[in-house]
Design a protein around this motif. Structure first.
Motif, PDB file in Angstrom:
ATOM      1  N   SER A  89      -6.818  -0.191   4.871  1.00 54.04           N
ATOM      2  CA  SER A  89      -6.543  -1.437   4.168  1.00 54.04           C
ATOM      3  C   SER A  89      -5.124  -1.926   4.452  1.00 54.04           C
ATOM      4  O   SER A  89      -4.885  -3.137   4.540  1.00 54.04           O
ATOM      5  N   PHE A  90      -4.192  -0.991   4.599  1.00 52.14           N
ATOM      6  CA  PHE A  90      -2.832  -1.370   5.001  1.00 52.14           C
ATOM      7  C   PHE A  90      -2.849  -2.087   6.350  1.00 52.14           C
ATOM      8  O   PHE A  90      -2.211  -3.140   6.523  1.00 52.14           O
ATOM      9  N   PHE A 136     -13.140  -2.063  11.226  1.00 49.03           N
ATOM     10  CA  PHE A 136     -13.028  -1.361  12.505  1.00 49.03           C
ATOM     11  C   PHE A 136     -14.385  -0.819  12.918  1.00 49.03           C
ATOM     12  O   PHE A 136     -15.074  -0.178  12.122  1.00 49.03           O
ATOM     13  N   GLY A 137     -14.754  -1.054  14.173  1.00 52.04           N
ATOM     14  CA  GLY A 137     -16.050  -0.597  14.665  1.00 52.04           C
ATOM     15  C   GLY A 137     -15.983   0.362  15.827  1.00 52.04           C
ATOM     16  O   GLY A 137     -17.024   0.899  16.240  1.00 52.04           O
ATOM     17  N   ARG A 156       0.816  -1.214   0.000  1.00 50.39           N
ATOM     18  CA  ARG A 156       0.000   0.000   0.000  1.00 50.39           C
ATOM     19  C   ARG A 156       0.851   1.267   0.000  1.00 50.39           C
ATOM     20  O   ARG A 156       0.454   2.281  -0.567  1.00 50.39           O
ATOM     21  N   TYR A 157       1.972   1.213   0.673  1.00 52.60           N
ATOM     22  CA  TYR A 157       2.861   2.365   0.757  1.00 52.60           C
ATOM     23  C   TYR A 157       4.256   1.961   0.286  1.00 52.60           C
ATOM     24  O   TYR A 157       5.165   1.765   1.099  1.00 52.60           O
ATOM     25  N   PRO A 158       4.447   1.829  -1.018  1.00 55.48           N
ATOM     26  CA  PRO A 158       5.747   1.395  -1.549  1.00 55.48           C
ATOM     27  C   PRO A 158       6.874   2.317  -1.086  1.00 55.48           C
ATOM     28  O   PRO A 158       6.726   3.534  -1.037  1.00 55.48           O
ATOM     29  N   ALA A 185     -12.224   3.662  10.246  1.00 50.99           N
ATOM     30  CA  ALA A 185     -13.529   3.075  10.545  1.00 50.99           C
ATOM     31  C   ALA A 185     -14.574   3.479   9.507  1.00 50.99           C
ATOM     32  O   ALA A 185     -15.468   2.691   9.182  1.00 50.99           O
ATOM     33  N   TRP A 186     -14.455   4.689   8.970  1.00 50.61           N
ATOM     34  CA  TRP A 186     -15.442   5.151   7.986  1.00 50.61           C
ATOM     35  C   TRP A 186     -15.280   4.422   6.654  1.00 50.61           C
ATOM     36  O   TRP A 186     -16.262   3.995   6.050  1.00 50.61           O
ATOM     37  N   THR A 187     -14.041   4.300   6.204  1.00 46.24           N
ATOM     38  CA  THR A 187     -13.807   3.711   4.880  1.00 46.24           C
ATOM     39  C   THR A 187     -13.796   2.189   4.905  1.00 46.24           C
ATOM     40  O   THR A 187     -14.029   1.558   3.871  1.00 46.24           O
TER      41      THR A 187
END
Length: 285
Positions: free
Chosen positions: A137-138, A183-184, A46-48, A176-178
């Motif tokens: 996602s990472f 995540f809750g 995700r973060y190359p 949590a939003w995306t």
């Protein structure tokens, strides 16, 4: 019976206030220390180009094969450091000993470091302030699998929380939003919503979309950056977000403190923030 809040004098000056830590933020001789495992992530899809450290904390008595709840802390070591402003590992040990949390693994994730012209440079703002699912996602696809390869981890979103301050608070709520599938529960101390690219998206989003089961503990400091200015008002943006959460019917809690953009008050609040966040029933909370 409703709780009685002890008297505390209201400070007249608000900028240089320092809050005193409670007993849950100090090492207690009757509480055995948990274990801390340091991991090094030398690369990232995700973060190359980034690398970082991650610390996995388990309290004494943790059952490795049981499906544990997880609490992710942004700014990793800064939140874990027992001599720092937050003292997350100490707090988790004490709350575990008191039996007020489910069995829980603390995952303390440092921001990435990238090489810029030979100089190691933090990738923090690029990761934390962005309004997209990259950081969430990472965590879910690169960090938590490292934990899951060692210990039992619950897959339920409401058994996964995330905490951060300042830009780390932005990242916590955005995660949590995306990725509500991941995540809750959220703790955001002194979030810097005003500096997100494009501005604070949450008041408009919360007004437009149906409420989610996400629980949010939100903290704001009355003398945060630009607190009495029209633009880039970090304090006002937190209040606007809290107002939107209230109008949308979220299970959330807002705590406003005195002082400036400091980690002190969030660190003091962490034990009770975790108690509230993970309480089973909030009908009377």
């Amino acid at each position: 019976m409703s709780p009685t809040v002890p008297f505390a004098a209201l400070p007249i000056g608000q900028r240089d206030v320092s809050y005193e830590y409670g007993p849950d933020s100090a090492i207690r001789p009757d509480v055995p220390a948990g274990t801390i495992e340091e991991l090094h992530l030398g690369s990232s899809e995700r973060y190359p180009g980034t690398s970082r450290k991650v610390w996995v904390h388990r309290p004494a008595g943790h059952l490795a094969d049981a499906a544990s709840a997880v609490m992710v802390f942004n700014d990793g070591w800064w939140y874990l450091d027992p001599d720092g402003a937050v003292r997350g590992g100490t707090v988790l040990d004490n709350l575990a000993a008191d039996g007020v949390l489910p069995q829980m693994i603390g995952v303390f994730v440092d921001p990435g470091v990238v090489n810029v012209d030979g100089v190691p440079t933090k990738h923090r703002n690029a990761e934390y302030d962005a309004f997209d699912d990259t950081y969430a996602s990472f965590l879910l696809e690169e960090v938590l699998p490292e934990v899951e390869s060692r210990y039992g981890v619950s897959a339920e979103p409401m058994n996964r929380g995330i905490c951060g301050g300042s830009s780390g608070g932005n990242a916590a709520l955005t995660a949590a939003w995306t990725r509500p599938d991941g995540f809750g529960r959220v703790i955001a101390f002194n979030p810097s919503f005003a500096q997100m690219p494009g501005g604070n998206p949450y008041p408009e989003l919360l007004a437009a979309e149906a409420p989610r089961p996400t629980r949010v503990f939100l903290h704001a400091a009355h003398r945060d950056l630009h607190w009495n200015e029209r633009a880039w008002n970090w304090f006002a943006e937190s209040l606007d977000t809290a107002s939107a959460l209230a109008r949308a019917g979220y299970d959330f809690r807002l705590v406003v403190g005195d002082g400036s953009h400091s980690p002190n008050h969030g660190g003091v609040l962490l034990p009770d923030a975790l108690r509230w966040l993970w309480a089973e029933d909030h009908t009377d909370a």
